[in-house]
Scaffold this motif. Structure first.
Motif, PDB file in Angstrom:
ATOM      1  N   CYS A 192     -13.736  17.472 -44.404  1.00 10.14           N
ATOM      2  CA  CYS A 192     -13.322  18.447 -45.398  1.00 10.14           C
ATOM      3  C   CYS A 192     -12.195  19.286 -44.808  1.00 10.14           C
ATOM      4  CB  CYS A 192     -14.510  19.331 -45.767  1.00 10.14           C
ATOM      5  SG  CYS A 192     -14.183  20.555 -47.022  1.00 10.14           S
ATOM      6  N   ASP A 193     -11.075  19.346 -45.516  1.00  8.74           N
ATOM      7  CA  ASP A 193      -9.936  20.150 -45.090  1.00  8.74           C
ATOM      8  C   ASP A 193      -9.363  19.648 -43.768  1.00  8.74           C
ATOM      9  OD1 ASP A 193     -10.224  21.744 -47.392  1.00  8.74           O
ATOM     10  OD2 ASP A 193     -11.683  23.013 -46.381  1.00  8.74           O
ATOM     11  N   VAL A 194      -8.618  20.493 -43.106  1.00  6.90           N
ATOM     12  CA  VAL A 194      -7.933  20.126 -41.867  1.00  6.90           C
ATOM     13  C   VAL A 194      -8.195  21.197 -40.823  1.00  6.90           C
ATOM     14  CG1 VAL A 194      -5.664  19.746 -40.814  1.00  6.90           C
ATOM     15  CG2 VAL A 194      -6.106  18.916 -43.129  1.00  6.90           C
ATOM     16  N   HIS A 195      -8.421  20.776 -39.628  1.00  6.20           N
ATOM     17  CA  HIS A 195      -8.626  21.678 -38.488  1.00  6.20           C
ATOM     18  C   HIS A 195      -7.259  21.995 -37.885  1.00  6.20           C
ATOM     19  CE1 HIS A 195     -10.223  22.822 -34.450  1.00  6.20           C
ATOM     20  NE2 HIS A 195      -9.179  22.138 -34.026  1.00  6.20           N
ATOM     21  N   MET A 196      -6.983  23.259 -37.623  1.00  2.00           N
ATOM     22  CA  MET A 196      -5.735  23.682 -36.979  1.00  2.00           C
ATOM     23  C   MET A 196      -6.094  24.467 -35.728  1.00  2.00           C
ATOM     24  SD  MET A 196      -3.421  22.532 -39.071  1.00  2.00           S
ATOM     25  CE  MET A 196      -1.938  23.358 -38.543  1.00  2.00           C
ATOM     26  N   ARG A 197      -5.135  24.511 -34.785  1.00  3.73           N
ATOM     27  CA  ARG A 197      -5.403  25.182 -33.513  1.00  3.73           C
ATOM     28  C   ARG A 197      -4.118  25.807 -32.993  1.00  3.73           C
ATOM     29  NH1 ARG A 197      -8.098  22.336 -28.225  1.00  3.73           N
ATOM     30  NH2 ARG A 197      -6.888  23.447 -26.653  1.00  3.73           N
ATOM     31  N   LEU A 198      -4.263  26.969 -32.397  1.00  4.26           N
ATOM     32  CA  LEU A 198      -3.170  27.648 -31.710  1.00  4.26           C
ATOM     33  C   LEU A 198      -3.654  27.957 -30.306  1.00  4.26           C
ATOM     34  CD1 LEU A 198      -0.420  29.168 -31.630  1.00  4.26           C
ATOM     35  CD2 LEU A 198      -1.670  31.184 -32.462  1.00  4.26           C
ATOM     36  N   ASP A 199      -3.018  27.368 -29.308  1.00  5.63           N
ATOM     37  CA  ASP A 199      -3.364  27.656 -27.919  1.00  5.63           C
ATOM     38  C   ASP A 199      -2.632  28.914 -27.494  1.00  5.63           C
ATOM     39  OD1 ASP A 199      -5.075  25.483 -27.519  1.00  5.63           O
ATOM     40  OD2 ASP A 199      -3.374  24.155 -27.122  1.00  5.63           O
ATOM     41  N   LEU A 200      -3.362  29.890 -26.999  1.00  9.58           N
ATOM     42  CA  LEU A 200      -2.802  31.170 -26.574  1.00  9.58           C
ATOM     43  C   LEU A 200      -2.539  31.153 -25.074  1.00  9.58           C
ATOM     44  CD1 LEU A 200      -5.170  33.456 -28.650  1.00  9.58           C
ATOM     45  CD2 LEU A 200      -2.841  32.755 -29.223  1.00  9.58           C
ATOM     46  N   LEU A 245     -18.324  22.305 -38.695  1.00  6.46           N
ATOM     47  CA  LEU A 245     -18.078  22.031 -37.284  1.00  6.46           C
ATOM     48  C   LEU A 245     -16.759  21.298 -37.156  1.00  6.46           C
ATOM     49  CD1 LEU A 245     -18.617  18.802 -36.422  1.00  6.46           C
ATOM     50  CD2 LEU A 245     -20.947  19.483 -36.852  1.00  6.46           C
ATOM     51  N   ASP A 246     -16.166  21.420 -35.994  1.00  6.82           N
ATOM     52  CA  ASP A 246     -14.975  20.653 -35.638  1.00  6.82           C
ATOM     53  C   ASP A 246     -15.425  19.608 -34.636  1.00  6.82           C
ATOM     54  OD1 ASP A 246     -13.152  22.289 -37.097  1.00  6.82           O
ATOM     55  OD2 ASP A 246     -13.171  23.746 -35.465  1.00  6.82           O
ATOM     56  N   CYS A 247     -14.829  18.417 -34.738  1.00  6.51           N
ATOM     57  CA  CYS A 247     -15.168  17.375 -33.775  1.00  6.51           C
ATOM     58  C   CYS A 247     -13.973  16.467 -33.561  1.00  6.51           C
ATOM     59  CB  CYS A 247     -16.385  16.572 -34.229  1.00  6.51           C
ATOM     60  SG  CYS A 247     -16.106  15.532 -35.673  1.00  6.51           S
ATOM     61  N   LYS A 248     -14.047  15.695 -32.515  1.00  8.59           N
ATOM     62  CA  LYS A 248     -13.041  14.680 -32.245  1.00  8.59           C
ATOM     63  C   LYS A 248     -13.182  13.571 -33.289  1.00  8.59           C
ATOM     64  CE  LYS A 248     -11.747  16.435 -28.217  1.00  8.59           C
ATOM     65  NZ  LYS A 248     -10.605  17.278 -28.147  1.00  8.59           N
ATOM     66  N   GLU A 249     -12.066  12.923 -33.573  1.00  9.66           N
ATOM     67  CA  GLU A 249     -12.047  11.850 -34.577  1.00  9.66           C
ATOM     68  C   GLU A 249     -13.109  10.783 -34.278  1.00  9.66           C
ATOM     69  OE1 GLU A 249     -10.895  10.211 -38.088  1.00  9.66           O
ATOM     70  OE2 GLU A 249      -9.965  12.019 -37.281  1.00  9.66           O
TER      71      GLU A 249
END
Length: 163
Positions: free
Chosen positions: A147-155, A129-133
């Motif tokens: 675990c790892d890093v969440h990345m995002r691309l706004d389209l 899951l992704d969540c806010k800090e």
């Protein structure tokens, strides 16, 4: 999973989402999480029916407060079939929200446990899951770890379908 289900407080029921949940405060509940835009009942039913047709992918759970007959919490499990790991499945938890008036009662724990159980039943090898800090500590209480890093691309905004 081998952990016992956490007890649901008296006066609440945990179940799969149903069509009548739109009228039980789904939009105001989701608005506590993010922008919902103009999700009218017709569009809700279209999305709901699409998810029912893809029941092997979507599992949306709600917790209803029985006295008010309003939704107190919701979250969705999406099941992704992978080409890696021999075609194994990964569960993705999305759109977790507990109504501000019902927080602190263990509803998030019950919801997250139910979705983890469902992911296990569906043979997922992990749940992410992704969540806010500021929510990391909450999910760590449920056994999740960073675990790892969440990345995002706004389209660019896609034109909405006519309602």
């Amino acid at each position: 999973m081998d952990q016992a289900a956490p007890p649901l407080p008296d006066g609440y029921v945990l179940r799969e989402m149903c069509k009548s949940d739109y009228r039980k405060g789904l939009v105001p509940l989701l608005e506590q999480l993010t922008q919902v835009d103009d999700l009218n009942e017709r569009r809700f039913l279209e999305v709901f029916d699409m998810r029912v047709r893809q029941a092997d992918v979507y599992r949306c759970m709600v917790i209803e407060h029985l006295e008010s007959q309003e939704l107190a919490a919701t979250a969705t499990l999406l099941v992704e079939a992978k080409f890696i790991h021999g075609g194994a499945k990964v569960g993705h938890i999305e759109d977790v929200v507990v109504d501000t008036g019902h927080r602190g009662k263990g509803l998030a724990r019950c919801l997250m446990h139910a979705l983890a159980e469902e992911a296990s039943r569906l043979k997922c090898y992990k749940v992410i899951l992704d969540c806010k800090e500021h929510n990391v500590a909450l999910y760590e209480k449920f056994g999740y770890r960073s675990c790892d890093v969440h990345m995002r691309l706004d389209l660019p905004e896609v034109p909405k379908e006519p309602t």
